[in-house]
Write a protein that holds these residues in place. Structure first.
Motif, PDB file in Angstrom:
ATOM      1  N   VAL A  67      11.000  -9.264  10.125  1.00 16.85           N
ATOM      2  CA  VAL A  67       9.758  -8.982   9.398  1.00 16.85           C
ATOM      3  C   VAL A  67       8.550  -9.299  10.282  1.00 16.85           C
ATOM      4  N   ALA A  87       3.567  -3.781   2.394  1.00 15.69           N
ATOM      5  CA  ALA A  87       2.774  -4.999   2.153  1.00 15.69           C
ATOM      6  C   ALA A  87       1.339  -4.813   2.640  1.00 15.69           C
ATOM      7  N   ALA A 134       9.055  -2.589   4.504  1.00 21.76           N
ATOM      8  CA  ALA A 134       8.448  -3.659   3.703  1.00 21.76           C
ATOM      9  C   ALA A 134       7.117  -4.089   4.287  1.00 21.76           C
ATOM     10  N   ALA A 135       7.034  -4.171   5.615  1.00 18.39           N
ATOM     11  CA  ALA A 135       5.786  -4.569   6.267  1.00 18.39           C
ATOM     12  C   ALA A 135       4.689  -3.539   6.011  1.00 18.39           C
ATOM     13  N   ALA A 162       4.415  -8.174  10.109  1.00 20.75           N
ATOM     14  CA  ALA A 162       4.052  -8.804   8.844  1.00 20.75           C
ATOM     15  C   ALA A 162       4.529 -10.246   8.846  1.00 20.75           C
ATOM     16  N   ARG A 180       3.119 -12.162   3.188  1.00 22.25           N
ATOM     17  CA  ARG A 180       2.995 -11.185   2.099  1.00 22.25           C
ATOM     18  C   ARG A 180       4.301 -10.480   1.758  1.00 22.25           C
ATOM     19  N   VAL A 181       5.325 -10.641   2.602  1.00 24.15           N
ATOM     20  CA  VAL A 181       6.604  -9.962   2.360  1.00 24.15           C
ATOM     21  C   VAL A 181       7.616 -10.974   1.825  1.00 24.15           C
ATOM     22  N   LEU A 230      11.652  -7.648   0.387  1.00 20.42           N
ATOM     23  CA  LEU A 230      12.766  -7.131   1.189  1.00 20.42           C
ATOM     24  C   LEU A 230      14.035  -7.867   0.785  1.00 20.42           C
ATOM     25  N   SER A 238       5.157  -7.017  -1.107  1.00 17.32           N
ATOM     26  CA  SER A 238       6.386  -6.227  -1.116  1.00 17.32           C
ATOM     27  C   SER A 238       7.554  -7.192  -0.984  1.00 17.32           C
TER      28      SER A 238
END
Length: 376
Positions: free
Chosen positions: A260, A373, A369-370, A265, A242-243, A299, A297
């Motif tokens: 990540v 997300a 970001a995690a 995530a 998802r990131v 990064l 999201s």
């Protein structure tokens, strides 16, 4: 060169591997006509070069021609993990009594070939390997001797497949060699209630370096995110998370994927904009990632060297201006360090875009970001 399922099955049929009767359709009306010709309940299968079709609704059953037309209308044009289904395979519905897994692939680490066979098919092999690794029989194949009838019988017996599956294994090996493939996979390979062995699905990757020996005609429109990225000269690989991740340099991107994952995530992609990326390259990369519906999201992790951080920042601003409202839905976490980092941070601060969040450290950016997300 990855093939679509219908192309893989065309190769299978050419080498005597049993497959369900069927043809590919580009319109719902064509799907109806094929179903009428088959005269039996059919399965409508999205033709995309990615897994997860069933979970995404890209495989549907239809009892007759009218239903086939209706279901094909739902599947054609569907987006599955960034791949658009422009065609469907319409084939006779075949009910499995048992499901198996079989594959041959190039084993680069050993400098040869590897056979992978299991009496448990129908699920992702990665999941099976993680939950029950002993369920998969792995056998190194000598490139000189290959897979003859006796070797195929031994493979089938060792994996717990019926003796009738040995002939199909031998013919799958024939596809591997004759077609210059680096992967030939069937999941599931099934045994029907009347004891027929049938390749219900098919995945084949051909060695593009051997194209001069073949008359392959497998060119397709650039419809996937990988194709679109390749057309822009970007080094992009779609993943299942998802990131979205953008970095400059393969080493930094790989490290970012790890960080990540460490933040809890899963990354949605690998995207390396290269060591001397311009603002336009950065904009192209961000546009590709935001076109992925799985991304929650983004990064952006850049260490400025040849690629100056102010050029990266200008690329982000340019991309978001071009995307307009499409760039508002998902947060973009940016970590800039190195050459012209201060100038890059200033450009992003002055732009005041609501989607952009700046974080000074790599670990902090990955954690942010995690969290974003996950909707936190």
């Amino acid at each position: 060169m990855d093939l679509y399922e219908y192309q893989a099955k065309e190769l299978f049929g050419r080498h005597g591997i049993p497959i369900p009767a069927g043809r590919v359709a580009a319109t719902p009306q064509e799907a109806r006509a094929i179903a009428a010709e088959l005269g039996a309940p059919v399965v409508i299968k999205a033709q995309v070069k990615t897994g997860g079709r069933g979970k995404a609704g890209g495989i549907r059953t239809a009892p007759g021609p009218a239903a086939a037309e209706d279901e094909a209308g739902h599947v054609i044009g569907m987006d599955i993990k960034g791949h658009t289904a422009h065609r469907v395979l319409v084939e006779t519905a075949t009910v499995p009594f048992e499901e198996y897994y079989a594959a041959f692939l190039v084993d680069r680490a050993e400098g040869g070939f590897l056979a992978m066979v299991s009496a448990q098919g129908g699920m992702e092999i990665e999941e099976l390997a993680a939950t029950d690794p002993d369920a998969i029989v792995r056998v190194q194949i000598d490139p000189e001797t290959g897979v003859d009838a006796e070797t195929a019988r031994q493979l089938a017996a060792k994996a717990g497949l019926p003796e009738a599956a040995a002939q199909v294994l031998e013919r799958l090996w024939r596809v591997m060699v004759a077609e210059d493939a680096v992967l030939v996979e069937v999941n599931p390979l099934i045994c029907t209630t009347d004891q027929r062995i049938v390749a219900l699905d098919g995945k084949v990757t051909l060695d593009g370096n051997a194209a001069y020996r073949h008359s392959w005609e497998y060119a397709e429109p650039a419809d996937s995110l990988e194709d679109r990225a390749r057309a822009k000269g970007l080094n992009y690989v779609k993943l299942d998370g998802r990131v979205g991740v953008i970095g400059n340099g393969a080493g930094l991107v790989m490290s970012t994927l790890d960080v990540v994952a460490g933040a809890g995530a899963a990354p949605a992609n690998f995207l390396d904009i290269g060591g001397g990326a311009s603002a336009q390259v950065m904009a192209d990369g961000l546009e590709i990632i935001l076109a992925d519906p799985d991304v929650r999201s983004v990064l952006v992790n850049v260490f400025g060297g040849i690629t100056a951080c102010d050029a990266v920042a200008n690329g982000i601003v340019t991309a978001l201006e071009l995307l307009g409202e499409r760039g508002l839905g998902r947060p973009i976490v940016v970590r800039l360090d190195g050459n012209n980092a201060e100038a890059g941070r200033r450009i992003l601060s002055e732009a005041r875009h609501p989607a952009v969040r700046q974080v000074p450290t790599m670990d902090g950016a990955a954690e942010t970001a995690a969290r974003l997300a996950a909707g936190a």
